[in-house]
Design a protein around this motif. Structure first.
Motif, PDB file in Angstrom:
ATOM      1  N   LEU A 170      -5.897  -0.628  -0.633  1.00  0.00           N
ATOM      2  CA  LEU A 170      -5.842  -1.659   0.395  1.00  0.00           C
ATOM      3  C   LEU A 170      -6.966  -2.683   0.235  1.00  0.00           C
ATOM      4  CD1 LEU A 170      -4.410  -2.620   2.938  1.00  0.00           C
ATOM      5  CD2 LEU A 170      -5.871  -1.115   4.266  1.00  0.00           C
ATOM      6  N   CYS A 186      -5.964  -4.985  -2.432  1.00  0.00           N
ATOM      7  CA  CYS A 186      -4.825  -5.758  -1.916  1.00  0.00           C
ATOM      8  C   CYS A 186      -5.344  -6.919  -1.074  1.00  0.00           C
ATOM      9  CB  CYS A 186      -4.039  -4.840  -0.978  1.00  0.00           C
ATOM     10  SG  CYS A 186      -2.344  -4.726  -1.354  1.00  0.00           S
ATOM     11  N   THR A 234       0.831  -1.208   0.000  1.00  0.00           N
ATOM     12  CA  THR A 234       0.000   0.000   0.000  1.00  0.00           C
ATOM     13  C   THR A 234       0.869   1.263   0.000  1.00  0.00           C
ATOM     14  OG1 THR A 234      -1.607  -1.255   1.282  1.00  0.00           O
ATOM     15  CG2 THR A 234      -1.949   1.109   1.180  1.00  0.00           C
ATOM     16  N   SER A 262       0.329  -2.639  -6.175  1.00  0.00           N
ATOM     17  CA  SER A 262       0.352  -2.894  -4.741  1.00  0.00           C
ATOM     18  C   SER A 262      -0.049  -4.326  -4.438  1.00  0.00           C
ATOM     19  CB  SER A 262      -0.566  -1.930  -4.003  1.00  0.00           C
ATOM     20  OG  SER A 262      -1.893  -2.217  -4.337  1.00  0.00           O
TER      21      SER A 262
END
Lengths: 215, 264
Positions: free
Chosen positions: B136, B139, B105, B233
């Motif tokens: 995030l 992710c 991140t 990410s």
């Protein structure tokens, strides 16, 4: 012949269930031993305990006189081959499967020549043409012999065999049995096959993780 | 800039009515999901309402420490969620997963804010918090898939993994086939989504910006930026997560510990 593998009152539990109970036996170098017994009696657990897969809850396992620690397990894995009913070849073609270990750091730069591959295959009754065949298109018996050939290329001397002859035709079975009669090889096997059991030096019978007969 | 049409409380009530039809359809198909469905809707509403209140003050105060604290909270919650959904024990992987998602991140958010968008101030909550949250969130999905696939494959293929070790592979070499498959599974949904974005669906962020009054062209540029950052990410976090977790998942004999899996 010297003692190679010793189980001294070994107990093993897998996921909270006791599989082996105070199991004791000795295997000498060059000996051909077989474990027989009903399924679930703990036969395969013996082989995997020696390879460090299952932790020993009680008792002691020794290999070449040394207790089972990280170094000993590494030494066992360096000289042992584990071959099951459906061996893992881990590649697309037979040639790639035979050369697979030579891609690992431990064997890099030591890949054998095609001549050497053909020679090893020939000893196991396989023609060199099989090298280019796809692993998914060869029989169970051929897969087992290729797994054995690969172990030979790595100079393995201790063979842990889990029902290797159960799915083989008579000709393949004979080839595998003849190969393992080599006095330089130590064999610790699990089998139901009466022909295989008859050719072993020592027969252990397991019931509920306990040794009920040996001879 | 246009003003967005607000949704009145009455119309909000009407909005909840949209869930009744699918609920009836599922119920008639024999799926009795009423409790889960309404619980999910209530949870979503309460969580978003709280976030709305919090963000209002966060944007107003706009202090770097508070912004970072909010992101830390999101990271810790994401860590717990990833491990719980992947069926893995938190105490074994908490640190490795946290390190991976922090790195993934932070890399993308820093890249986006410092090099591409460059808001004034650089820590502006209006940019930092939603962008970090979106990156995030994606992710999280990728890491759940990656970890779950990786460890269940090693567990399922115990004999294969053992064969590699016996052929001389190190732990890292022996897990490589499962590592590759797990990574592929974790990045595939984002790759597929990038390839069809705009054709099959209008992405949420872009739609939100357009509804919020942005020019479509600006919204498109932000959407491209966010998709690239999500991919970067997620890939970075997944690679790091799997690599770092190897240290905690195996015993001294390179055998996968059964204790790393949560009991169902």
């Amino acid at each position: 012949m010297t003692g190679l593998v010793r189980f001294d009152r070994v107990s093993v539990a897998v996921q909270g269930r006791t599989i082996l109970r105070a199991l004791s036996f000795d295997i000498r170098e060059g000996e051909k031993a077989v474990f027989k017994g009903k399924s679930g009696s703990g036969k395969s657990t013996v082989l995997k305990t020696l390879l460090g897969v299952y932790p020993v809850a009680d008792g002691e396992v020794r290999f070449a006189g040394r207790p089972l620690d990280r170094d000993t397990v590494s030494a066992i894995r360096a000289c042992a081959a584990y071959i099951g009913q459906e061996p893992v070849l881990g590649a697309d073609t037979v040639r790639e499967a035979l050369l697979l270990p030579f891609g690992f750091k431990a064997h890099r730069g030591k890949a054998p020549s095609t001549g050497r591959l053909a020679e090893i295959l020939g000893r196991l009754g396989l023609a060199p043409l099989i090298l280019e065949q796809h692993c998914s298109r060869i029989s169970g018996g051929e897969k087992q012999r290729i797994a054995v050939a690969r172990a030979q290329l790595l100079g393995k001397r201790l063979y842990l065999l889990d029902e290797v002859t159960s799915a083989l035709d008579p000709e393949s079975k004979r080839a595998v049995q003849d190969f393992f009669s080599d006095p330089a090889l130590t064999v610790l096997s699990v089998a139901h096959d009466p022909d295989w059991i008859a050719r072993c030096d020592t027969v252990f019978e397991l019931q509920d993780g306990r040794l009920t007969a040996a001879g | 800039m246009m003003d967005t049409v607000d949704i009145s409380p009455t119309r909000m009530m009407l909005l909840y009515g949209i869930a009744v039809l699918p609920w009836l359809l599922l119920w008639s198909a024999g799926l009795h999901l009423a409790r889960e469905l309404w619980l999910s809707i209530v949870r979503m509403s309460v969580q978003l309402a709280l976030v709305g209140i919090y963000l209002k003050y966060l944007f107003a105060i706009n202090a770097p420490a508070l912004n970072v604290l909010w992101i830390v909270v999101m990271l810790v919650v994401a860590d717990f969620t990833i491990l719980r959904r992947a069926g893995l024990r938190i105490r074994h992987f908490f640190l490795s997963t946290l390190a991976a998602i922090v790195a993934g991140t932070a890399f993308s958010v820093a890249y986006l804010l410092l090099l591409v968008i460059r808001p004034e101030p650089i820590y502006d909550a209006r940019y930092l918090v939603p962008l970090a949250g979106m990156i995030l969130g994606n992710c999280l999905q990728g890491n759940v898939i990656g970890l779950e696939r990786f460890y269940s494959a090693i567990r399922k293929n115990e004999n294969e993994y053992l064969t590699y070790l016996l052929l001389g592979a190190t732990r890292r070499e022996a897990v490589r086939p499962y590592f590759r498959e797990a990574l592929k599974a974790s990045v595939n949904p984002t790759l597929a989504s990038m390839a069809t974005l705009g054709l099959v669906s209008l992405p949420g962020m872009m739609t939100g910006q357009i509804l919020g009054g942005s020019e479509p062209w600006v919204a498109v540029k932000y959407q491209i930026a966010i998709m690239l950052c999500i991919f970067a990410s997620m890939s970075l976090a997944a690679v790091l997560n799997l690599s770092l977790s190897l240290r905690f998942a195996f015993d001294e004999f390179d055998v996968l510990r059964e204790a790393v899996f949560r009991r169902h």
